[in-house]
Design a protein around this motif. Structure first.
Motif, short mmCIF file in Angstrom:
data_model
loop_
_atom_site.label_atom_id
_atom_site.label_comp_id
_atom_site.label_asym_id
_atom_site.label_seq_id
_atom_site.Cartn_x
_atom_site.Cartn_y
_atom_site.Cartn_z
N THR A 3 0.84 -1.20 0.00
CA THR A 3 0.00 0.00 0.00
C THR A 3 0.87 1.26 0.00
O THR A 3 2.06 1.22 0.36
CB THR A 3 -0.91 0.03 1.23
N ALA A 4 0.26 2.37 -0.38
CA ALA A 4 0.97 3.66 -0.39
C ALA A 4 1.42 4.03 1.02
O ALA A 4 2.51 4.59 1.21
CB ALA A 4 0.05 4.74 -0.96
N LYS A 5 0.61 3.68 2.01
CA LYS A 5 0.95 3.99 3.40
C LYS A 5 2.20 3.22 3.83
O LYS A 5 3.07 3.77 4.51
CB LYS A 5 -0.23 3.64 4.31
N LYS A 7 4.56 2.07 1.81
CA LYS A 7 5.69 2.63 1.08
C LYS A 7 6.19 3.90 1.74
O LYS A 7 7.40 4.11 1.86
CB LYS A 7 5.29 2.90 -0.37
N GLN A 8 5.26 4.72 2.18
CA GLN A 8 5.65 5.96 2.86
C GLN A 8 6.37 5.66 4.17
O GLN A 8 7.36 6.31 4.52
CB GLN A 8 4.39 6.80 3.12
#
Length: 233
Positions: A3-5, A7-8
Motif C-alpha cells: 500500500t501507499a501507506k 511505502k511511505q
C-alpha cells in the motif's frame, strides 16, 4: 500489493536510518525490521536502496512543485530559478542529516555518485520546468546535468552552514547561477554555430544531388542508350 501507506512508512524509516548510519550500513533487511514490515513487503515497495533514493528525490520534487510561487511568473528566468532552488533547499532541510549521509556515500563510491547524479539531473529538469525554463532535446539534457552539478556544490555549502538565514548558501547559489548563465551563453553560441554547419551541410548535400542528377542526364544523352546511334550503324 504494497500500500501507499506502507511505502511511505518504509521511505521515512530509510531516511531516519540514514540520519544515524552511513548509507553502506543501511541494509534492506535493517529497513524492513525497523519499519516492522515483512521482507516481501519491502521487496514489493522498493527493489533496492537506489529506488528508495529515487523515491526521496521524487518526494522533494513534488513538494517544490506543489509550493512554487506563482507570483514569480513575471520575474527574470534566473530569479525564478533561484527561488525554486532555494525552495528545494528548504524542502531538504527536514532531512539534512540523511542528505549529508547520501553525499558522503557518493564521495566514497564513484559508481554510486553516477547513480545519484542521474537522479539529480532528472530532478533538475523539473526544477527548470517549475521556473518556466523549458529546454528540450540534447540541450535540455546538458543544461539539467550542469544544474545538477551546480546544485550539488550548493548543497555541500548548505550542509556546512549553521546560520539559519543561509547567507553562504544563497551566495553560493548566486555564484553558481552566474556561472550557469555564462555557460548558457556559450552553449547558445555553440548551438547557433551547429545550426549554421547543419544548414551548410544540407545545402551542400542538395547541391551535390543536383550536380549528380545533371551529370546523369548528360550521360544518358551522350550514351548509346539515350543519344544518337553510332556512325555507321
Amino acid at each position: 500489493m504494497t500500500t501507499a501507506k506502507t511505502k511511505q512508512k518504509i521511505l521515512q524509516t530509510f531516511l531516519n536510518l540514514l540520519a544515524e548510519h552511513s548509507y553502506e550500513h543501511v541494509s534492506l533487511p535493517l529497513i524492513a525490521e525497523s519499519a516492522k514490515v515483512k521482507l516481501s513487503d519491502m521487496r514489493g515497495a522498493y527493489g533496492s536502496k537506489l529506488e528508495l533514493v529515487a523515491a526521496f528525490a521524487q518526494l522533494i520534487d513534488t513538494k517544490v512543485l506543489d509550493e512554487r510561487d506563482e507570483d514569480m511568473g513575471d520575474q527574470p528566468p534566473r530569479d525564478r530559478l533561484f527561488d525554486i532552488l532555494m525552495s528545494r533547499i528548504d524542502a531538504l532541510a527536514e532531512h539534512k542529516d540523511a542528505v549529508r549521509s547520501l553525499h558522503m556515500a557518493a564521495r566514497r563510491d564513484p559508481a554510486l555518485a553516477l547513480d545519484f547524479n542521474r537522479l539529480e539531473a532528472r530532478s533538475q529538469k523539473w526544477m527548470l520546468i517549475a521556473a518556466g525554463i523549458e529546454v528540450s532535446g540534447l540541450k535540455g539534457g546538458v543544461v539539467a546535468q550542469g544544474l545538477a552539478i551546480a546544485f550539488s556544490r550548493v548543497v555541500d555549502t548548505w550542509l556546512n552552514e549553521t546560520d539559519e538565514g543561509m547567507p553562504r548558501t544563497m551566495a553560493k547559489l548566486d555564484k553558481e547561477l552566474d556561472s550557469g548563465s555564462s555557460f548558457m551563453k556559450r552553449l547558445n553560441g555553440i548551438e547557433s554555430v551547429a545550426k549554421g554547419v547543419r544548414s551548410f551541410l544540407r545545402k551542400a548535400s542538395k547541391g551535390r544531388r543536383r550536380r549528380s542528377r545533371h551529370s546523369a542526364d548528360n550521360f544518358e544523352r551522350d550514351s548509346d542508350f539515350g543519344g544518337e546511334e553510332p556512325a555507321g550503324a
